[in-house]
Design a protein around this motif. Sequence first.
Motif, mmCIF file in Angstrom:
data_model
loop_
_atom_site.group_PDB
_atom_site.id
_atom_site.type_symbol
_atom_site.label_atom_id
_atom_site.label_comp_id
_atom_site.label_asym_id
_atom_site.label_seq_id
_atom_site.Cartn_x
_atom_site.Cartn_y
_atom_site.Cartn_z
ATOM 1 N N THR A 40 -5.136 7.813 -0.905
ATOM 2 C CA THR A 40 -4.925 6.437 -1.378
ATOM 3 C C THR A 40 -5.615 5.435 -0.462
ATOM 4 O OG1 THR A 40 -2.784 7.021 -2.364
ATOM 5 C CG2 THR A 40 -3.189 4.689 -1.915
ATOM 6 N N PHE A 41 -5.450 5.590 0.838
ATOM 7 C CA PHE A 41 -6.074 4.654 1.780
ATOM 8 C C PHE A 41 -7.598 4.808 1.778
ATOM 9 C CE2 PHE A 41 -1.905 3.719 3.296
ATOM 10 C CZ PHE A 41 -2.012 2.477 3.890
ATOM 11 N N THR A 42 -8.088 6.031 1.547
ATOM 12 C CA THR A 42 -9.538 6.215 1.453
ATOM 13 C C THR A 42 -10.094 5.486 0.235
ATOM 14 O OG1 THR A 42 -9.273 8.401 2.457
ATOM 15 C CG2 THR A 42 -11.381 7.928 1.423
ATOM 16 N N SER A 81 -6.613 -1.446 4.770
ATOM 17 C CA SER A 81 -7.247 -0.234 4.246
ATOM 18 C C SER A 81 -8.093 0.502 5.284
ATOM 19 C CB SER A 81 -8.125 -0.582 3.037
ATOM 20 O OG SER A 81 -9.263 -1.336 3.430
ATOM 21 N N ASN A 108 -12.679 -1.872 -0.881
ATOM 22 C CA ASN A 108 -12.822 -3.089 -0.081
ATOM 23 C C ASN A 108 -14.124 -3.177 0.706
ATOM 24 O OD1 ASN A 108 -10.307 -4.806 -0.246
ATOM 25 N ND2 ASN A 108 -9.372 -2.832 0.190
ATOM 26 N N ARG A 153 0.836 -1.214 0.000
ATOM 27 C CA ARG A 153 0.000 0.000 0.000
ATOM 28 C C ARG A 153 0.870 1.263 0.000
ATOM 29 N NH1 ARG A 153 -4.126 -2.385 -1.892
ATOM 30 N NH2 ARG A 153 -2.312 -3.538 -2.599
ATOM 31 N N LEU A 166 -8.701 2.873 -1.222
ATOM 32 C CA LEU A 166 -8.589 1.435 -0.952
ATOM 33 C C LEU A 166 -9.716 0.957 -0.044
ATOM 34 C CD1 LEU A 166 -4.730 1.238 -0.377
ATOM 35 C CD2 LEU A 166 -5.990 0.292 -2.321
ATOM 36 N N PHE A 167 -10.060 1.777 0.953
ATOM 37 C CA PHE A 167 -11.159 1.420 1.850
ATOM 38 C C PHE A 167 -12.471 1.329 1.064
ATOM 39 C CE2 PHE A 167 -14.644 2.366 4.748
ATOM 40 C CZ PHE A 167 -14.384 1.518 5.808
ATOM 41 N N GLY A 194 -8.445 4.352 5.946
ATOM 42 C CA GLY A 194 -9.216 5.158 5.004
ATOM 43 C C GLY A 194 -10.618 5.477 5.479
ATOM 44 N N GLY A 212 -12.764 3.162 -5.814
ATOM 45 C CA GLY A 212 -11.717 3.924 -5.173
ATOM 46 C C GLY A 212 -11.214 5.085 -6.011
#
Length: 300
Positions: A90-92, A282, A98, A63, A94-95, A285, A106
């Motif tokens: 980026t993590f938002t 993730s 998922n 990640r 990815l969350f 996020g 995303g």
Amino acid sequence: MSKVESSWFKRNRTNLLRGGGSLLSALLLVWLVSRSWNELREALRQLSPLDLLAAFGLILASRFFVTLRWYTLLRSGGVSISFKDTLSLTFTGLFANNFLFTTIGGDVVRLTGAMQLGYDKATCLASIAADRLVNMAGMSLASPLGFYQIFQAAPLVIQSAFIPTLWQKGWDFLRRTLASLTIWLKKPGALLLALFFALCHMLCSFSANYVLLHALGAELAPWRIIGLYSLAYFVGLLPISINGYGWQELSNSALLATLGGVAPSIGATVTIFHRLLMMAASLPGALTLPGILAQLPKND
């Protein structure tokens, strides 16, 4: 059916088909697991906390490289975004991929978040497209290892039908890539750096699967794992489910079993745990997602 209902079904036909594809893929995966339930329980006992921690650490590292890949493209494209904001977006994204069982992917979340921060929409959109293409280019570099395994297992008649199609698909991908990377073709150094980060991401992700597979007793050589998962990536891109739910896990399990000779119970265990670990990675996020979702246009 009324005209209103008919119009609604037409507008949402693609979403309904993808939802049905997700459900069907998930049901097939459940069926696969149920056939080998005793073997699956035995496989679960072989996974130690240390194995799971190692796989989780590798996924977290992947990640980080995904963030660096997009950050490189944004900065070289003229977007003066900080690494911290890139990491958060980026993590938002990815969350969202998922946990949101919707067509709001995303990429949409990343773009909306970047616009909220005041960055140019056109450049951010181009950077997201370039980010995807760079990742696909990295996977394409690994895919010959997977195709080699297909050619070993497939009859000659299938190979003769498959190779021309593969060549045409590869040429089409190259043309689309060049057309979408207009900004970055003038900055080959940034493009190569983004590709390097894509390869680092792939190495971490494949290594996480290697850890899980070998912890469960599947003796697959690293090059075979790289080849199989690069193939699974492209199979998973087929738009037949929402955010790849069910379909990615099913295709991964099928490729591991048919080409890798991995027991279905082990393949299912690895794919399920890999998804769970990606979801866990993730979770940060979730802190910024509500604010971004509030800015998305509402559909009646």
